[in-house]
Design a protein around this motif. Structure first.
Motif, PDB file in Angstrom:
ATOM      1  N   ASN A   1       0.871  -1.167   0.000  1.00 50.74           N
ATOM      2  CA  ASN A   1       0.000   0.000   0.000  1.00 50.74           C
ATOM      3  C   ASN A   1       0.908   1.217   0.000  1.00 50.74           C
ATOM      4  OD1 ASN A   1      -1.974   1.894   0.224  1.00 50.74           O
ATOM      5  ND2 ASN A   1      -2.771   1.183   2.184  1.00 50.74           N
ATOM      6  N   GLY A   2       1.116   1.796  -1.172  1.00 52.32           N
ATOM      7  CA  GLY A   2       2.041   2.926  -1.284  1.00 52.32           C
ATOM      8  C   GLY A   2       3.456   2.466  -0.994  1.00 52.32           C
ATOM      9  N   ASN A   3       4.073   3.056   0.031  1.00 50.28           N
ATOM     10  CA  ASN A   3       5.436   2.700   0.420  1.00 50.28           C
ATOM     11  C   ASN A   3       5.461   1.750   1.606  1.00 50.28           C
ATOM     12  OD1 ASN A   3       6.648   4.220  -1.586  1.00 50.28           O
ATOM     13  ND2 ASN A   3       6.781   6.042  -0.321  1.00 50.28           N
ATOM     14  N   THR A   4       4.341   1.090   1.877  1.00 49.92           N
ATOM     15  CA  THR A   4       4.258   0.166   3.004  1.00 49.92           C
ATOM     16  C   THR A   4       4.080  -1.262   2.494  1.00 49.92           C
ATOM     17  OG1 THR A   4       3.249   1.876   4.383  1.00 49.92           O
ATOM     18  CG2 THR A   4       3.006  -0.388   5.128  1.00 49.92           C
ATOM     19  N   LEU A   5       4.915  -2.144   2.999  1.00 46.17           N
ATOM     20  CA  LEU A   5       4.870  -3.568   2.676  1.00 46.17           C
ATOM     21  C   LEU A   5       4.413  -4.309   3.926  1.00 46.17           C
ATOM     22  CD1 LEU A   5       5.655  -6.190   1.069  1.00 46.17           C
ATOM     23  CD2 LEU A   5       7.940  -5.901   2.052  1.00 46.17           C
ATOM     24  N   THR A   6       3.456  -5.205   3.772  1.00 48.59           N
ATOM     25  CA  THR A   6       2.987  -6.023   4.880  1.00 48.59           C
ATOM     26  C   THR A   6       3.217  -7.485   4.537  1.00 48.59           C
ATOM     27  OG1 THR A   6       1.257  -4.387   5.318  1.00 48.59           O
ATOM     28  CG2 THR A   6       1.011  -6.517   6.373  1.00 48.59           C
ATOM     29  N   LEU A   7       3.886  -8.192   5.444  1.00 50.23           N
ATOM     30  CA  LEU A   7       4.054  -9.638   5.301  1.00 50.23           C
ATOM     31  C   LEU A   7       2.971 -10.314   6.119  1.00 50.23           C
ATOM     32  CD1 LEU A   7       7.926 -10.115   5.614  1.00 50.23           C
ATOM     33  CD2 LEU A   7       6.533 -10.013   3.537  1.00 50.23           C
ATOM     34  N   ASN A   8       2.320 -11.306   5.525  1.00 53.98           N
ATOM     35  CA  ASN A   8       1.175 -11.958   6.155  1.00 53.98           C
ATOM     36  C   ASN A   8       1.323 -13.473   6.108  1.00 53.98           C
ATOM     37  OD1 ASN A   8      -0.304  -9.314   6.039  1.00 53.98           O
ATOM     38  ND2 ASN A   8      -0.190  -9.751   3.860  1.00 53.98           N
ATOM     39  N   LYS A   9       0.541 -14.124   6.948  1.00 55.21           N
ATOM     40  CA  LYS A   9       0.407 -15.585   6.893  1.00 55.21           C
ATOM     41  C   LYS A   9      -1.072 -15.859   6.714  1.00 55.21           C
ATOM     42  CE  LYS A   9       1.462 -19.964   8.945  1.00 55.21           C
ATOM     43  NZ  LYS A   9       2.041 -20.598   7.784  1.00 55.21           N
ATOM     44  N   ALA A  10      -1.412 -16.537   5.631  1.00 60.30           N
ATOM     45  CA  ALA A  10      -2.808 -16.841   5.292  1.00 60.30           C
ATOM     46  C   ALA A  10      -3.624 -15.551   5.366  1.00 60.30           C
ATOM     47  CB  ALA A  10      -3.342 -17.941   6.186  1.00 60.30           C
ATOM     48  N   LYS A  11      -4.775 -15.615   6.017  1.00 56.30           N
ATOM     49  CA  LYS A  11      -5.622 -14.432   6.134  1.00 56.30           C
ATOM     50  C   LYS A  11      -5.624 -13.901   7.567  1.00 56.30           C
ATOM     51  CE  LYS A  11      -8.560 -15.509   2.256  1.00 56.30           C
ATOM     52  NZ  LYS A  11      -8.158 -14.558   1.278  1.00 56.30           N
ATOM     53  N   MET A  12      -4.581 -14.248   8.315  1.00 59.40           N
ATOM     54  CA  MET A  12      -4.475 -13.800   9.700  1.00 59.40           C
ATOM     55  C   MET A  12      -3.984 -12.352   9.729  1.00 59.40           C
ATOM     56  SD  MET A  12      -3.050 -17.258  11.564  1.00 59.40           S
ATOM     57  CE  MET A  12      -1.380 -17.011  11.063  1.00 59.40           C
ATOM     58  N   ALA A  13      -3.906 -11.803  10.926  1.00 59.18           N
ATOM     59  CA  ALA A  13      -3.406 -10.439  11.105  1.00 59.18           C
ATOM     60  C   ALA A  13      -1.986 -10.354  10.550  1.00 59.18           C
ATOM     61  CB  ALA A  13      -3.425 -10.078  12.579  1.00 59.18           C
ATOM     62  N   PRO A  14      -1.569  -9.181  10.089  1.00 57.36           N
ATOM     63  CA  PRO A  14      -0.221  -9.034   9.532  1.00 57.36           C
ATOM     64  C   PRO A  14       0.863  -9.454  10.534  1.00 57.36           C
ATOM     65  CG  PRO A  14      -1.523  -7.067   9.119  1.00 57.36           C
ATOM     66  CD  PRO A  14      -2.328  -7.934  10.031  1.00 57.36           C
ATOM     67  N   LEU A  15       1.882 -10.107  10.014  1.00 57.56           N
ATOM     68  CA  LEU A  15       3.022 -10.505  10.839  1.00 57.56           C
ATOM     69  C   LEU A  15       3.960  -9.322  11.070  1.00 57.56           C
ATOM     70  CD1 LEU A  15       3.888 -13.842   8.998  1.00 57.56           C
ATOM     71  CD2 LEU A  15       2.757 -13.616  11.217  1.00 57.56           C
ATOM     72  N   ALA A  16       4.223  -8.571   9.996  1.00 57.68           N
ATOM     73  CA  ALA A  16       5.171  -7.460  10.084  1.00 57.68           C
ATOM     74  C   ALA A  16       4.855  -6.429   9.012  1.00 57.68           C
ATOM     75  CB  ALA A  16       6.593  -7.975   9.920  1.00 57.68           C
ATOM     76  N   LYS A  17       5.147  -5.166   9.347  1.00 59.22           N
ATOM     77  CA  LYS A  17       4.996  -4.071   8.379  1.00 59.22           C
ATOM     78  C   LYS A  17       6.350  -3.394   8.202  1.00 59.22           C
ATOM     79  CE  LYS A  17       0.166  -2.885   8.848  1.00 59.22           C
ATOM     80  NZ  LYS A  17      -0.803  -1.837   9.088  1.00 59.22           N
ATOM     81  N   PHE A  18       6.586  -2.977   6.959  1.00 57.06           N
ATOM     82  CA  PHE A  18       7.844  -2.347   6.592  1.00 57.06           C
ATOM     83  C   PHE A  18       7.544  -1.091   5.777  1.00 57.06           C
ATOM     84  CE2 PHE A  18       8.426  -6.842   6.999  1.00 57.06           C
ATOM     85  CZ  PHE A  18       9.663  -7.014   7.574  1.00 57.06           C
ATOM     86  N   VAL A  19       8.488  -0.147   5.785  1.00 57.08           N
ATOM     87  CA  VAL A  19       8.401   1.014   4.916  1.00 57.08           C
ATOM     88  C   VAL A  19       9.619   1.004   3.998  1.00 57.08           C
ATOM     89  CG1 VAL A  19       7.004   2.456   6.427  1.00 57.08           C
ATOM     90  CG2 VAL A  19       9.492   2.551   6.587  1.00 57.08           C
ATOM     91  N   LEU A  20       9.428   1.566   2.832  1.00 60.21           N
ATOM     92  CA  LEU A  20      10.502   1.669   1.855  1.00 60.21           C
ATOM     93  C   LEU A  20      11.562   2.607   2.425  1.00 60.21           C
ATOM     94  CD1 LEU A  20      11.202   0.672  -0.949  1.00 60.21           C
ATOM     95  CD2 LEU A  20       9.966   2.615  -1.871  1.00 60.21           C
ATOM     96  N   GLN A  21      12.785   2.140   2.416  1.00 64.22           N
ATOM     97  CA  GLN A  21      13.865   2.939   2.988  1.00 64.22           C
ATOM     98  C   GLN A  21      14.509   3.781   1.921  1.00 64.22           C
ATOM     99  OE1 GLN A  21      16.814   0.579   4.969  1.00 64.22           O
ATOM    100  NE2 GLN A  21      17.469   2.289   6.200  1.00 64.22           N
TER     101      GLN A  21
END
Length: 144
Positions: free
Chosen positions: A124-144
């Motif tokens: 979503n824009g400059n934000t990357l979200t890593l997920n497992k299945a359809k559960m809550a996001p595991l981790a969020k990252f921003v473009l450096q």
């Protein structure tokens, strides 16, 4: 007959002009996550708390070698990955990690665990979200 000919000629000309007119487009955000450095901002829904902000965990995906590399805040991490960008699927394979003793290993351990557990991602824009299945996001990252 001449009137019909003029009408059809004008109709074809107008159709041609309308067809050649450029259609305004909205720029699309890129969903290509490779070749970019992603800095960790959240883990398991919580903002990360770092003792030293200069040691922010990050990773980068190299498509040429199909390897990821990064740093968990103290130790370097890396390994191979598999990606299906059209389906936004990703799999980080267990790789290597340096083994330095550090003050704050909790964030690093959660970061590594999130990478290895992820099976899909969203951008979503400059934000990357890593997920497992359809559960809550595991981790969020921003473009450096």
């Amino acid at each position: 007959m001449k009137t019909l000919y003029n009408f059809l000629t004008a109709l074809i000309f107008v159709s041609f002009v309308v067809a050649c007119k450029p259609v305004p487009t909205t720029p699309q955000a890129s969903t290509d996550i490779t070749g970019k450095t992603w800095k960790l901002t959240e883990i398991n829904g919580q903002p990360i708390k770092l003792k030293d902000p200069k040691r922010n965990p990050f990773f980068k995906l190299n498509m040429a070698s199909m390897r990821y590399e990064g740093n968990g805040g103290c130790n370097g991490v890396g390994g191979t990955f598999e990606i299906k960008p059209e389906a936004m699927r990703i799999k980080f394979n267990q790789g290597m990690s340096t083994m330095m003793a550090c003050d704050d290993l909790e964030t690093e351990q959660l970061f590594t665990k999130a990478l290895l557990a992820a099976d899909n991602y969203s951008v979503n824009g400059n934000t990357l979200t890593l997920n497992k299945a359809k559960m809550a996001p595991l981790a969020k990252f921003v473009l450096q």
